[in-house]
Design an enzyme around this catalytic site. Structure first.
Site, mmCIF file in Angstrom:
data_model
loop_
_atom_site.group_PDB
_atom_site.id
_atom_site.type_symbol
_atom_site.label_atom_id
_atom_site.label_comp_id
_atom_site.label_asym_id
_atom_site.label_seq_id
_atom_site.Cartn_x
_atom_site.Cartn_y
_atom_site.Cartn_z
ATOM 1 N N ASP A 311 0.871 -1.160 0.000
ATOM 2 C CA ASP A 311 0.000 0.000 0.000
ATOM 3 C C ASP A 311 0.922 1.228 0.000
ATOM 4 O O ASP A 311 2.090 1.121 0.379
ATOM 5 C CB ASP A 311 -0.883 -0.015 1.248
ATOM 6 C CG ASP A 311 -1.660 1.269 1.426
ATOM 7 O OD1 ASP A 311 -2.321 1.690 0.462
ATOM 8 O OD2 ASP A 311 -1.586 1.852 2.520
ATOM 9 N N ASP A 502 -1.537 -0.631 6.139
ATOM 10 C CA ASP A 502 -1.710 -0.125 7.498
ATOM 11 C C ASP A 502 -3.120 0.320 7.843
ATOM 12 O O ASP A 502 -3.440 0.501 8.995
ATOM 13 C CB ASP A 502 -0.749 1.043 7.767
ATOM 14 C CG ASP A 502 -1.251 2.347 7.183
ATOM 15 O OD1 ASP A 502 -1.840 2.320 6.093
ATOM 16 O OD2 ASP A 502 -1.047 3.392 7.823
ATOM 17 N N ASP A 506 -7.112 -1.663 4.148
ATOM 18 C CA ASP A 506 -6.154 -2.698 3.760
ATOM 19 C C ASP A 506 -6.486 -4.063 4.361
ATOM 20 O O ASP A 506 -5.887 -5.064 3.983
ATOM 21 C CB ASP A 506 -4.732 -2.303 4.208
ATOM 22 C CG ASP A 506 -4.206 -1.101 3.454
ATOM 23 O OD1 ASP A 506 -4.533 -0.986 2.257
ATOM 24 O OD2 ASP A 506 -3.495 -0.278 4.049
#
Length: 652
Positions: A311, A502, A506
């Site tokens: 990410d 995080d 996600d």
């Protein structure tokens, strides 16, 4: 005496074997040959029968264990009259559990220390100022507690004392004490220094940092090592090889004793013990580095990982806005001071960024009055007699009655506009910085054998490609919704796939990946719960550390198996030529077991790791990942980030 009693209760078969050996020695010295034979032979057959029954149950469950060799060796030794050799093999079988227990305790020392330090009592302040000791689970948000010198902080709280010094090495790996002042967030798990501290409780124990870490560690410590199964893969060929060598030796020599002598040195302790010990040592090593691996199965996946997906926001970038420029027709410092003073009335994440930017420049803020915050738009207030408006472009234009020009921004930047006394004076430029360790992390992953690195983000393509180019990632998937990220990870052909993220958004892709790694220092609880690995420090470099530890652990486990098998095969060949009496061979095999276990313990890393703990990044690990934006403009949207387009206040 008490130690002997405790050992007898914990390992009764080991004690029984030693007692039988002692009695057998006495009977033999007294010339009681028949009694000695009955005692040693009968006990050996009893233990072999017990092991055989356990082996049958494993076979019914579809698992071919390696105990078949030990049982066959005991039976063969008793049949040819090598009773003392049979007893040594019995000692190996019964002592294997004790050896594994000892080695595992050594390997998981860091995990055990963390669990044992978990605070159970908090000193809560009553209305009359006295203290009462309560269980840590009874402490509620808003309570005031006192942490005495040398005690572990039991819950997360805000420091009300003037200042304090804490050892937070168990949370961050930082060996030096850290200073906290009134108003700072103090995380549970830190050890107080020499002065009592007063804290206002932020969240109950079950939601506090240290208790969540303890829960993760307990889960990790309870998991079983998958290398037990991997070791069983060697069981059939190793058993077949040992029986073949023993049979050929018997046929070639014509002596049935030779069959027993070969099998005595073929006992499989290296396969049974070494691999689980290596895995527990690897999990202990990762915990010491600030990486909690929830399951030992994850280490094997990390060893084989061929692709890593990141990410962007909060992972490769810091995930929080920072002031990068002040563009104004007035004095820059005065414009920033007035804007930051007005922003004190707002709880928005961008307001915090503006205030922090003013503090970094050493500006002194003043109190604002007659203030009003328009949700997702901005703040209007009076500061030092001047009317200040701060916020998005359309909000400031409406408040001042003047057009606000569209700003020129680089990828990843946004503007917070400022108006003073009815005129537009300029803008504050904020940006989400790339972590300084991101590029080296990506390069390190490639050096460890990862073939494919990809970035998945909800940002627009321009911002995403800008960040990816800076950190060295060629494969960029932009404008991804959570479902798109899941599809992207599932569709990767290089397996296993590791996903690093995080935020709450996600969580689905972390669960879908072969290994999910959550940046748990700032990330959401949902992400940490969905992940297989949780990084306790706000440092993406520990992603590479996790993969390195996984590869090292499995490599050491395989080496310990290989060393044990190689030594056993060598001894079998020596015994096949009649050069290794059964009793001597049995003791040699005990040495092979010790070598395999000591080799497996190398996975713990040792003092070398302690000297290279990663340093904590200079940020507040207690702060949550911001998830909204009110910037007037930004070049590209960001998912769930302070520069994101998840709030209407981010619209131009």
């Amino acid at each position: 005496m008490s130690i002997v009693v405790r050992a007898g209760r914990r390992y009764p078969w080991v004690v029984a074997t030693l007692v039988v050996g002692a009695l057998g020695g006495v009977l033999s010295a007294l010339g009681e040959g028949r009694a000695t034979t009955l005692l040693l032979g009968g006990y050996a057959v009893l233990v072999a029968a017990r092991a055989a029954w356990s082996m049958v149950r494993e076979l019914r469950e579809g698992t071919f264990g390696v105990d078949v060799l030990a049982v066959t060796a005991i039976g063969a030794s008793v049949a040819v009259g090598e009773l003392w050799a049979a007893l040594v093999i019995v000692l190996m079988l019964t002592g294997g559990e004790a050896l594994e227990d000892y080695a595992a305790l050594r390997a998981r020392a860091d995990l055990s220390a963390l669990l044992e330090r978990a605070p159970q009592v908090a000193h809560r302040t009553l209305v009359d100022g006295t203290l009462e000791d309560v269980h840590v689970d009874e402490v509620a948000e808003g309570d005031q507690i006192v942490v005495r010198p040398g005690e572990v902080v039991p819950v997360d709280g805000t420091l009300e004392s003037a200042a304090g010094e804490l050892d937070e090495s168990s949370l961050t790996g930082e060996s030096l004490p850290v200073e906290r002042v009134a108003g700072d967030v103090v995380l549970s798990g830190g050890v107080n220094g020499s002065v009592p501290l007063t804290l206002r409780v932020l969240r109950p124990a079950r939601e506090s940092q240290y208790q969540q870490i303890v829960a993760l560690v307990a889960e990790a410590a309870a998991s079983r090592a998958p290398m037990v199964r991997l070791a069983d893969r060697y069981a059939i060929p190793f058993t077949a090889l040992a029986l073949s060598i023993a049979s050929v030796a018997w046929w070639w020599s014509g002596d049935a004793v030779r069959f027993a002598e070969v099998l005595v040195v073929a006992t499989p302790c290296p396969l049974i013990i070494a691999a689980p010990v290596a895995f527990m040592a690897g999990m202990s090593r990762s915990a010491r580095k600030g990486v909690i691996v929830k399951s030992s199965a994850t280490l094997e996946q990390l060893y084989r990982a061929k692709a890593v997906a990141f990410d962007k926001t909060g992972t490769l970038t810091r995930g929080e806005p920072r002031l990068s420029d002040v563009r104004t027709v007035d004095d820059a410092d005065e414009t920033l001071r007035l804007a930051a003073s007005a922003e004190q009335l707002s709880s928005h994440v961008l307001a915090s960024a503006v205030i922090d930017g003013a503090a970094d420049r050493g500006l002194t803020l003043t109190s604002a009055s007659d203030g009003h915050e328009s949700t997702a738009n901005g703040v209007t207030a009076t500061v030092d007699g001047r009317r200040v408006v701060v916020g998005k472009r359309s909000f400031v234009a409406e408040a001042t009655g003047h057009d606000v020009p569209a700003p020129e921004l680089a990828a990843g930047e946004l503007a917070v506009h400022v108006g003073i006394d009815g005129r537009y004076v300029g803008m504050l430029v904020l940006s989400d910085e790339i972590r300084p360790t991101s590029r080296e992390t990506v390069a390190s992953l490639r050096r460890t054998g990862v073939r494919h690195v990809v970035m998945l983000t909800g940002d627009g393509a321009q911002t995403a490609e800008h960040v990816a180019a800076d950190v060295g990632i060629e494969d960029v998937r932009a404008e991804c919704l959570p479902a798109d990220k899941v599809d992207a990870v599932v569709g990767l052909t290089d397996r296993p796939v590791v996903m690093v993220g995080d935020g709450v958004n996600d969580a689905p892709v972390l669960a879908a990946a072969d290994v999910g790694i959550a940046m748990g220092a700032r990330g959401s609880t949902a992400a940490s719960e969905s992940a297989d690995v949780v990084i306790l420090q706000d440092d993406v470099a520990l992603v590479a550390t996790a993969l390195t530890i996984g590869r090292d652990t499995v490599r050491v486990a395989l080496q310990s198996i290989g060393v044990g098998i190689a030594l056993s095969v060598g001894l079998m060949l020596v015994a096949a030529f009649g050069a290794l009496p059964a009793v001597v061979g049995a003791w040699f095999q005990e040495g092979v077991d010790a070598v395999a276990i000591l080799w497996a313990l190398r996975a713990a890393g040792g003092a070398r790791d302690r000297a290279t703990l990663p340093r904590r990044q200079p940020r507040d690990a207690a702060s949550g990942s911001p998830d909204a934006s009110r910037g007037a403009e930004q070049r590209q949207p960001r998912e769930g980030s302070p520069l994101g387009a998840t709030s209407p206040r981010s619209a131009g």
